[in-house]
Design a protein around this motif. Sequence first.
Motif, PDB file in Angstrom:
ATOM      1  N   ASN A 192     -21.880 -11.654  -1.799  1.00 11.91           N
ATOM      2  CA  ASN A 192     -22.893 -12.234  -0.920  1.00 11.91           C
ATOM      3  C   ASN A 192     -23.161 -11.246   0.205  1.00 11.91           C
ATOM      4  OD1 ASN A 192     -24.722 -14.073   0.044  1.00 11.91           O
ATOM      5  ND2 ASN A 192     -23.223 -15.620   0.641  1.00 11.91           N
ATOM      6  N   SER A 193     -24.115 -11.584   1.053  1.00 12.13           N
ATOM      7  CA  SER A 193     -24.400 -10.700   2.177  1.00 12.13           C
ATOM      8  C   SER A 193     -24.707 -11.563   3.388  1.00 12.13           C
ATOM      9  CB  SER A 193     -25.581  -9.781   1.836  1.00 12.13           C
ATOM     10  OG  SER A 193     -26.532  -9.776   2.872  1.00 12.13           O
ATOM     11  N   ARG A 194     -24.113 -11.189   4.473  1.00 14.29           N
ATOM     12  CA  ARG A 194     -24.315 -11.910   5.726  1.00 14.29           C
ATOM     13  C   ARG A 194     -25.799 -11.925   6.103  1.00 14.29           C
ATOM     14  NH1 ARG A 194     -21.400 -14.453  10.352  1.00 14.29           N
ATOM     15  NH2 ARG A 194     -23.245 -14.970  11.526  1.00 14.29           N
ATOM     16  N   ASP A 239     -23.444 -14.794  -5.156  1.00 15.77           N
ATOM     17  CA  ASP A 239     -23.120 -16.199  -4.890  1.00 15.77           C
ATOM     18  C   ASP A 239     -23.420 -16.484  -3.436  1.00 15.77           C
ATOM     19  OD1 ASP A 239     -22.135 -18.725  -4.491  1.00 15.77           O
ATOM     20  OD2 ASP A 239     -20.495 -18.459  -5.916  1.00 15.77           O
ATOM     21  N   LEU A 240     -24.589 -17.130  -3.230  1.00 15.83           N
ATOM     22  CA  LEU A 240     -25.062 -17.388  -1.861  1.00 15.83           C
ATOM     23  C   LEU A 240     -24.120 -18.294  -1.087  1.00 15.83           C
ATOM     24  CD1 LEU A 240     -28.865 -17.883  -2.636  1.00 15.83           C
ATOM     25  CD2 LEU A 240     -27.781 -15.900  -1.547  1.00 15.83           C
ATOM     26  N   THR A 241     -23.239 -18.976  -1.801  1.00 16.21           N
ATOM     27  CA  THR A 241     -22.317 -19.890  -1.098  1.00 16.21           C
ATOM     28  C   THR A 241     -20.990 -19.216  -0.747  1.00 16.21           C
ATOM     29  OG1 THR A 241     -21.221 -20.759  -3.079  1.00 16.21           O
ATOM     30  CG2 THR A 241     -23.308 -21.789  -2.428  1.00 16.21           C
ATOM     31  N   LEU A 242     -20.837 -17.956  -1.129  1.00 20.85           N
ATOM     32  CA  LEU A 242     -19.607 -17.243  -0.760  1.00 20.85           C
ATOM     33  C   LEU A 242     -19.655 -16.937   0.734  1.00 20.85           C
ATOM     34  CD1 LEU A 242     -16.979 -15.657  -1.545  1.00 20.85           C
ATOM     35  CD2 LEU A 242     -18.442 -13.657  -1.762  1.00 20.85           C
ATOM     36  N   ALA A 243     -18.721 -17.490   1.473  1.00 22.48           N
ATOM     37  CA  ALA A 243     -18.779 -17.305   2.929  1.00 22.48           C
ATOM     38  C   ALA A 243     -17.488 -16.708   3.450  1.00 22.48           C
ATOM     39  CB  ALA A 243     -19.070 -18.638   3.590  1.00 22.48           C
ATOM     40  N   ARG A 244     -16.740 -16.117   2.577  1.00 24.61           N
ATOM     41  CA  ARG A 244     -15.425 -15.543   2.878  1.00 24.61           C
ATOM     42  C   ARG A 244     -15.429 -14.707   4.156  1.00 24.61           C
ATOM     43  NH1 ARG A 244     -11.110 -14.226  -0.563  1.00 24.61           N
ATOM     44  NH2 ARG A 244      -9.783 -12.753   0.506  1.00 24.61           N
ATOM     45  N   GLY A 245     -14.809 -15.213   5.182  1.00 25.58           N
ATOM     46  CA  GLY A 245     -14.667 -14.455   6.420  1.00 25.58           C
ATOM     47  C   GLY A 245     -15.991 -13.928   6.955  1.00 25.58           C
ATOM     48  N   LEU A 246     -17.080 -14.676   6.746  1.00 25.28           N
ATOM     49  CA  LEU A 246     -18.381 -14.167   7.200  1.00 25.28           C
ATOM     50  C   LEU A 246     -18.470 -14.111   8.723  1.00 25.28           C
ATOM     51  CD1 LEU A 246     -21.191 -15.310   4.761  1.00 25.28           C
ATOM     52  CD2 LEU A 246     -20.497 -13.012   5.361  1.00 25.28           C
ATOM     53  N   ASP A 247     -17.451 -14.655   9.414  1.00 20.57           N
ATOM     54  CA  ASP A 247     -17.453 -14.506  10.878  1.00 20.57           C
ATOM     55  C   ASP A 247     -17.028 -13.087  11.259  1.00 20.57           C
ATOM     56  OD1 ASP A 247     -15.088 -15.259   9.671  1.00 20.57           O
ATOM     57  OD2 ASP A 247     -14.225 -16.003  11.547  1.00 20.57           O
ATOM     58  N   TYR A 248     -16.221 -12.445  10.388  1.00 20.27           N
ATOM     59  CA  TYR A 248     -15.777 -11.073  10.662  1.00 20.27           C
ATOM     60  C   TYR A 248     -16.687 -10.064   9.987  1.00 20.27           C
ATOM     61  CZ  TYR A 248     -12.857  -6.871  10.256  1.00 20.27           C
ATOM     62  OH  TYR A 248     -12.380  -5.588  10.279  1.00 20.27           O
ATOM     63  N   TYR A 249     -17.035 -10.355   8.732  1.00 23.68           N
ATOM     64  CA  TYR A 249     -17.860  -9.416   7.977  1.00 23.68           C
ATOM     65  C   TYR A 249     -19.319  -9.506   8.406  1.00 23.68           C
ATOM     66  CZ  TYR A 249     -13.712  -8.927   5.118  1.00 23.68           C
ATOM     67  OH  TYR A 249     -12.441  -8.685   4.692  1.00 23.68           O
ATOM     68  N   THR A 250     -19.986  -8.361   8.364  1.00 21.84           N
ATOM     69  CA  THR A 250     -21.360  -8.317   8.861  1.00 21.84           C
ATOM     70  C   THR A 250     -22.364  -7.953   7.779  1.00 21.84           C
ATOM     71  OG1 THR A 250     -20.971  -6.023   9.470  1.00 21.84           O
ATOM     72  CG2 THR A 250     -20.673  -7.672  11.199  1.00 21.84           C
ATOM     73  N   GLY A 251     -21.873  -7.578   6.589  1.00 26.51           N
ATOM     74  CA  GLY A 251     -22.793  -7.195   5.512  1.00 26.51           C
ATOM     75  C   GLY A 251     -22.352  -7.823   4.214  1.00 26.51           C
ATOM     76  N   THR A 252     -22.193  -6.982   3.202  1.00 25.60           N
ATOM     77  CA  THR A 252     -21.731  -7.446   1.893  1.00 25.60           C
ATOM     78  C   THR A 252     -20.356  -8.122   2.018  1.00 25.60           C
ATOM     79  OG1 THR A 252     -22.663  -5.343   1.165  1.00 25.60           O
ATOM     80  CG2 THR A 252     -21.524  -6.653  -0.497  1.00 25.60           C
ATOM     81  N   GLY A 308     -15.138  -7.047   2.488  1.00 25.52           N
ATOM     82  CA  GLY A 308     -16.535  -6.977   2.872  1.00 25.52           C
ATOM     83  C   GLY A 308     -16.836  -5.834   3.817  1.00 25.52           C
ATOM     84  N   ARG A 309     -18.058  -5.840   4.298  1.00 22.30           N
ATOM     85  CA  ARG A 309     -18.513  -4.805   5.237  1.00 22.30           C
ATOM     86  C   ARG A 309     -18.389  -5.304   6.668  1.00 22.30           C
ATOM     87  NH1 ARG A 309     -20.900  -0.357   6.280  1.00 22.30           N
ATOM     88  NH2 ARG A 309     -21.089   0.391   4.132  1.00 22.30           N
ATOM     89  N   TYR A 310     -17.932  -4.419   7.534  1.00 16.47           N
ATOM     90  CA  TYR A 310     -17.777  -4.765   8.951  1.00 16.47           C
ATOM     91  C   TYR A 310     -18.501  -3.723   9.794  1.00 16.47           C
ATOM     92  CZ  TYR A 310     -13.994  -1.710   7.466  1.00 16.47           C
ATOM     93  OH  TYR A 310     -13.305  -0.697   6.874  1.00 16.47           O
TER      94      TYR A 310
END
Lengths: 423, 423
Positions: A163-165, A261-274, A292-294
Amino acid sequence: MPITEPKNLKGTRDFGPEEMTKRLLVLEILRAIFNKYGYDPIETPAIEYAETILGKYGEEGDKLTYSFKDNGDRDIALRYDQTVPTARFVAANWSNLPMPFKRYQIGPVWRADKPQKGRYREFVQCDIDIIGTTSLVADAEVAAVLFDVFKAIGCDDFVIRVNSRALLNDLLQKAGVKEELVTPCIVAIDKLDKTSVDKVKELILALGVDKAVVAKIEETILSEKVRNELSSLEGESAKSMQTFFDLADGFGVEEKNIMLDLTLARGLDYYTGTTYEVIIPDFKVGSLAGGGRYDNLAEMFSNKSFPGVGIAFGFDRIVLWMEEQGTFDNLILASEVLVVQFPDVLKENMKTLKTLQEESINAELYVDAAKMDKQLKYADKKRIPWVIIQGSQEVEKGEVLLRNMSSGEQESVTLQEAIEKIN
Amino acid sequence: MPITEPKNLKGTRDFGPEEMTKRLLVLEILRAIFNKYGYDPIETPAIEYAETILGKYGEEGDKLTYSFKDNGDRDIALRYDQTVPTARFVAANWSNLPMPFKRYQIGPVWRADKPQKGRYREFVQCDIDIIGTTSLVADAEVAAVLFDVFKAIGCDDFVIRVNSRALLNDLLQKAGVKEELVTPCIVAIDKLDKTSVDKVKELILALGVDKAVVAKIEETILSEKVRNELSSLEGESAKSMQTFFDLADGFGVEEKNIMLDLTLARGLDYYTGTTYEVIIPDFKVGSLAGGGRYDNLAEMFSNKSFPGVGIAFGFDRIVLWMEEQGTFDNLILASEVLVVQFPDVLKENMKTLKTLQEESINAELYVDAAKMDKQLKYADKKRIPWVIIQGSQEVEKGEVLLRNMSSGEQESVTLQEAIEKIN
């Protein structure tokens, strides 16, 4: 000396010969793939100044960090993960490092946690990062490393969920979510792997998002119809995502093993991209890798900005999955051959040993002059597949008895013939 | 977030890509030899109940042990060495282990010591043991492992110094030393590698040993004439020593690399039989390995007796010696080839990368669309020996430019030709 009870600390593990051999085999596979893509190893110490570790993982992290005063009254901590020490290392050494810096790191970390099934106070982390680049080529390469690792451990039906933030932000804002509610919405979506779409909708409603907006979120993100569909999406972030998939394809990642997977939100508070997560559908223990990308790896140690992308492998889970597949059923430990010791022809036994070893066969001579039965039991316990029996009779005939430990069959052959059979 | 100074704890080290690559190469060599003789790996945790560690190394050891209370008020300690944890492991698991138990263990240990040149608070220990046997075959096998390891790291002129507690006891008693003064005499002899024979004689005299007895000790132990001479010695302990040398010969240990040294007193207060020490005469940093036979490994954890024999390798010193020899002068890290990135023919660059990797060549594509100069500098910093340049012109011609990074030469070749040159 009084006798101490020989127990290890709860939440820590001893790894005996079989467990360790398995773990080393898995590490070898991982290292080979990391090397294949040019990731170099680094290592940082287990003990750090407490100020390096504390305050970097929030309150919960501070609580779970082992910290103490040493006898020089210095505040010390055991590392909580490998990311913060890597950030410290990069902040201190970046001018001498090749940039972008591709590194892997494999080592134990410690958490002062309540031990549970599958949760330990000491466990191995294994992660790779490309630090100092915003290029999508890096994001795609990381997907390729994931792909190659799971292929290399013998898995075919794994899925790299991506996914991507940026994409998720766009979709939520397009659905009508106000900017300040985007992150809370993502936190709610993150619950989806443990609950239903309806429950997630309720959570979002509870944030104060309009019913119509929630319906739009379901329609464009949550529903199974759209979740994995990139082609219908528009805008910069969707285009980037498409570029990412094209690059991953160029790196050899097969389509069936990677999925938006648009519902993948794994650590999206830390990650800023993929963001990535690897699952094996039949394996219910959880995800086997993620990352992911930070924006800035080393912000706590430097004013310089280090954007990058990285993933961590669930080392214990990978070992567990391979165990369940039967990968280690015929595991051989160090020894391939046991040479039985006969004290009256010990010299000949030793010559046989040396001949085997010179043919690159790992072999050992039983060290005691014990009964045959005991020596064979030893071979059995060490999972040694072959035993060579060379008593005075065999020495006279210029032959050896070669025993296959799994079938129990043994035959009289020359040492050269034995070597051929063993190889 | 406030910025933390990125420094590591004094007495600990970060290992960057080059250092770590060297260390992994050395570990691979050591592991291969351990496997060759049938030693299996084990691993115990870094953190133990404090009672497991404390009181096992004397007062000095307790002082140098990192110990602390965890947040559950448990007393915890970081392991001080790998021997005591192995003893705990064996005491707890012996009935399930193959016996004799041959294990190796490689891992960090911690000492709350004053850091000095070559002395660290965290360092790697690497040791092997055969536990549960009194057989001299085991003692000789350990000498063979020493021999093979030093051959494998490329050393020819190392010396395995060997002594035996029994032999030294016999000689001292024969010289007229009273039983209660035998151990103090050995402690005095232990000083010989840092001082002169005369000084050692003075130390022994100061113990209250008669002048005539001291003269006899010099004549039969200390003088250079007799120190390394087994043939003139008599008695059971000398005979055992001769058997040991014969067995070591059977294992392939060459005569020029092993030597009796009656003045070797390395830890003879702990060791009860054979003792070993490996030196390289030209290498002044100190001994590179050492160990010996002990009566009971696990006495602090069990009523059962576990006699055995083991050695520890000075891992840092071995790496240092190899460095000084120039072993790592042409060290290659992970990548063997850098494929330069040209955004206009990126797809072709990626195909080239995949072709290289399929030929088992570790290769990477530069992730950014940077200027050629920057990409070449990156290859240089990562010690990558080959660079492949494939711009649109090369793509048209169906060729690539292969650049040898050490000579700076580059030539236009087909990819297949490039692969042949790289291999």
